[in-house]
Design a protein around this motif. Structure first.
Motif, PDB file in Angstrom:
ATOM      1  N   ALA B   4     128.744   2.747  82.830  1.00 40.44           N
ATOM      2  CA  ALA B   4     128.594   4.040  83.517  1.00 40.44           C
ATOM      3  C   ALA B   4     127.436   3.976  84.515  1.00 40.44           C
ATOM      4  O   ALA B   4     127.543   4.455  85.641  1.00 40.44           O
ATOM      5  N   GLN B   5     126.334   3.345  84.102  1.00 40.24           N
ATOM      6  CA  GLN B   5     125.184   3.219  85.018  1.00 40.24           C
ATOM      7  C   GLN B   5     125.580   2.420  86.258  1.00 40.24           C
ATOM      8  O   GLN B   5     125.231   2.780  87.383  1.00 40.24           O
ATOM      9  N   ARG B   6     126.324   1.333  86.045  1.00 38.34           N
ATOM     10  CA  ARG B   6     126.722   0.504  87.188  1.00 38.34           C
ATOM     11  C   ARG B   6     127.600   1.307  88.142  1.00 38.34           C
ATOM     12  O   ARG B   6     127.413   1.287  89.355  1.00 38.34           O
ATOM     13  N   ARG B   7     128.555   2.055  87.566  1.00 37.32           N
ATOM     14  CA  ARG B   7     129.470   2.821  88.411  1.00 37.32           C
ATOM     15  C   ARG B   7     128.766   3.962  89.140  1.00 37.32           C
ATOM     16  O   ARG B   7     129.261   4.459  90.140  1.00 37.32           O
ATOM     17  N   CYS B   8     127.607   4.389  88.592  1.00 36.14           N
ATOM     18  CA  CYS B   8     126.820   5.433  89.274  1.00 36.14           C
ATOM     19  C   CYS B   8     125.813   4.827  90.246  1.00 36.14           C
ATOM     20  O   CYS B   8     125.074   5.558  90.904  1.00 36.14           O
ATOM     21  N   GLY B   9     125.735   3.495  90.299  1.00 32.31           N
ATOM     22  CA  GLY B   9     124.796   2.854  91.213  1.00 32.31           C
ATOM     23  C   GLY B   9     123.365   2.862  90.713  1.00 32.31           C
ATOM     24  O   GLY B   9     122.425   2.807  91.506  1.00 32.31           O
ATOM     25  N   ARG B  10     123.181   2.935  89.390  1.00 26.69           N
ATOM     26  CA  ARG B  10     121.815   2.922  88.843  1.00 26.69           C
ATOM     27  C   ARG B  10     121.456   1.499  88.416  1.00 26.69           C
ATOM     28  O   ARG B  10     122.117   0.915  87.554  1.00 26.69           O
ATOM     29  N   PRO B  11     120.388   0.922  89.005  1.00 23.65           N
ATOM     30  CA  PRO B  11     120.112  -0.500  88.805  1.00 23.65           C
ATOM     31  C   PRO B  11     119.792  -0.887  87.359  1.00 23.65           C
ATOM     32  O   PRO B  11     119.886  -2.066  87.007  1.00 23.65           O
ATOM     33  N   GLU B  12     119.457   0.099  86.504  1.00 24.50           N
ATOM     34  CA  GLU B  12     119.116  -0.266  85.125  1.00 24.50           C
ATOM     35  C   GLU B  12     120.329  -0.744  84.325  1.00 24.50           C
ATOM     36  O   GLU B  12     120.200  -1.147  83.169  1.00 24.50           O
ATOM     37  N   TYR B  13     121.523  -0.697  84.956  1.00 19.70           N
ATOM     38  CA  TYR B  13     122.707  -1.216  84.255  1.00 19.70           C
ATOM     39  C   TYR B  13     122.502  -2.679  83.865  1.00 19.70           C
ATOM     40  O   TYR B  13     123.011  -3.136  82.839  1.00 19.70           O
ATOM     41  N   ARG B  14     121.711  -3.390  84.665  1.00 15.16           N
ATOM     42  CA  ARG B  14     121.482  -4.809  84.368  1.00 15.16           C
ATOM     43  C   ARG B  14     120.858  -4.980  82.984  1.00 15.16           C
ATOM     44  O   ARG B  14     121.371  -5.743  82.148  1.00 15.16           O
ATOM     45  N   GLU B  15     119.758  -4.269  82.733  1.00 13.68           N
ATOM     46  CA  GLU B  15     119.041  -4.411  81.463  1.00 13.68           C
ATOM     47  C   GLU B  15     119.908  -3.898  80.303  1.00 13.68           C
ATOM     48  O   GLU B  15     119.936  -4.502  79.228  1.00 13.68           O
TER      49      GLU B  15
END
Lengths: 323, 117
Positions: B4-15
């Motif tokens: 969900a974070q990745r699809r929202c463009g939030r860089p913390e998806y990596r961690e």
């Protein structure tokens, strides 16, 4: 999509057959908008005889760039949109898209968004005859990373297109015999195209010969990575060969590259091709070469004036006076 | 959450996805480990000119746990490995490329083959 777009240099020769297989698999039914987008990109980048008819493909790429919903992917599609606009000859549009891409990439935490932005901006401003605005920034990158070859070539290209051919020659001379060290990554071909153009403009014959040699397997491709936009590889190679005095080989590449540029609809590459062909006719000195040189330079001048490429316009005018 | 974070463009998806992959690996859940690895990408190499060692570690863990008979999953993971190893300098990327394409063909899965090609 992985294989075709990100093949290592040792496998670039497989790109046309893999692309053909991909087009057959996808047909008219791409599984998602992302795949549709990448397939359209590949149609632009890989020159395959069987898919020449749907060209120019740039038109179908623009709406797909806008349709991708994922914000991170939107960063990729937006900087690719910038390169598409530049290929189409829209310099202000390309600069605007590149700025939007930087904003998207920065907001999304992309660590190299600024690198893409600076590269795109440099190339767009170079086309617009404003190399002098960015050349010092690129030289600072060279000074900070003396072993990194791509910015050194970009700086040489900017110097050569801002009337500082002597300094460009000196930068290139440090790279003589070293083009084999360019990393075989996604920027490999466009970096070699930059080397070929810079060396031909600066008159550095050994680097031009080296660039032409390295580009030989990729003549049928389009040099465009998103960060560095050029156009048909054959045009860059043709320019390098002309600078080396290998005029017959240069003519074959320039004619093939011009056909590809016209088919794609890339005015800068087309103007560059006509200009190089005019130089070649002028240097060849065959009977009737003067009239041909004037005709080709006239084509380059027409495109340069219509789309705003001042350094190509100046060079074309010079040939018209001499030929 | 990572997806969900990745699809929202939030860089913390990596961690988030790195942690999810580590947890899945510890639990021996290959399915979740693979999902966490395959979703933890921007679509190509994480940073031009650099190697993301943590992402590379999770990809290698997933590959070690994936059956050699699972050609589709291996093709997709090898694709991620090829991206992230591009600037590593120790792997034979051309051989990796060949293996990735061969595995995709063996899978007989149209979507895997499209993604891989």
């Amino acid at each position: 999509v992985n294989a075709v777009l990100l093949a290592p240099a040792e496998r670039f020769h497989l790109m046309p057959s893999l692309a053909r297989e991909l087009f057959d698999l996808v047909g008219d039914d791409p599984p998602d908008v992302g795949t549709a987008f990448w397939v359209a990109v590949i149609r632009v980048l890989v020159d395959i005889d069987e898919v020449r008819s749907p060209r120019p493909s740039l038109e179908r790429l623009n709406p797909l760039c806008e349709a991708v919903p994922d914000p991170l992917f939107r960063w990729v599609t937006t900087w690719l949109a910038s390169t598409v606009l530049l290929l189409e000859g829209d310099i202000p549009g390309a600069l605007d898209a590149s700025d939007r891409a930087l904003e998207l990439g920065t907001r999304g935490g992309q660590p190299d968004a600024a690198v893409f932005h600076i590269s795109q901006r440099s190339y767009a401003l170079m086309q617009a005859g404003r190399s002098d605005e960015v050349v010092d920034a690129m030289l600072a990158v060279v000074e900070g990373s003396p072993g990194w070859i791509p910015p050194r070539l970009a700086a040489a290209h900017l110097l050569a297109t801002s009337g500082r051919a002597g300094e460009a020659w000196d930068l290139l001379d440090h790279l003589a015999g070293r083009l084999g060290e360019i990393p075989p990554d996604v920027h490999f071909i466009s970096t070699l195209c930059t080397a070929a153009q810079a060396a031909s403009l600066a008159g550095h014959r050994s680097v031009a010969a080296e660039a032409a040699e390295h580009l030989t397997p990729y003549r049928a491709l389009v040099g465009n990575t998103g960060a560095t936009v050029f156009g048909p590889v054959a045009l860059a190679r043709g320019a390098a060969l002309r600078a080396c005095g290998r005029l017959d080989e240069a003519e074959a590449d320039l004619l093939a590259g011009l056909e590809s540029a016209q088919s794609l609809g890339t005015p800068y590459a087309e103007a560059f091709g006509w200009l190089e062909l005019a130089r070649l006719r002028h240097e060849h000195g065959r009977p009737g070469a003067g009239a041909l040189a004037r005709s080709h330079a006239g084509e380059a001048l027409r495109l340069a004036e219509r789309h705003g490429y001042p350094h190509l316009r100046t060079s074309a005018q010079r040939i018209l006076e001499m030929a | 959450v990572g997806e969900a974070q990745r699809r929202c463009g939030r860089p913390e998806y990596r961690e988030t996805l790195l942690a999810a992959a580590a947890d899945a690996d510890a639990a021996g859940d290959v399915e979740l480990l693979t999902l966490a690895v395959l979703h933890n990408t921007r679509g190509f190499v994480s940073r031009v000119g650099h190697v993301d060692l943590e992402r590379l570690d999770r990809i290698e863990r997933a590959l070690r746990r994936t059956s050699t008979a699972d050609h589709g999953r291996r093709a997709l993971l090898l694709g991620r490995l090829a991206h992230e190893s591009r600037y590593d300098g120790t792997l034979d990327i051309a051989a990796l490329f060949d293996e990735m394409v061969a595995e995709a063909r063996r899978s007989g899965d149209r979507l895997v083959l499209i993604a891989t090609l």
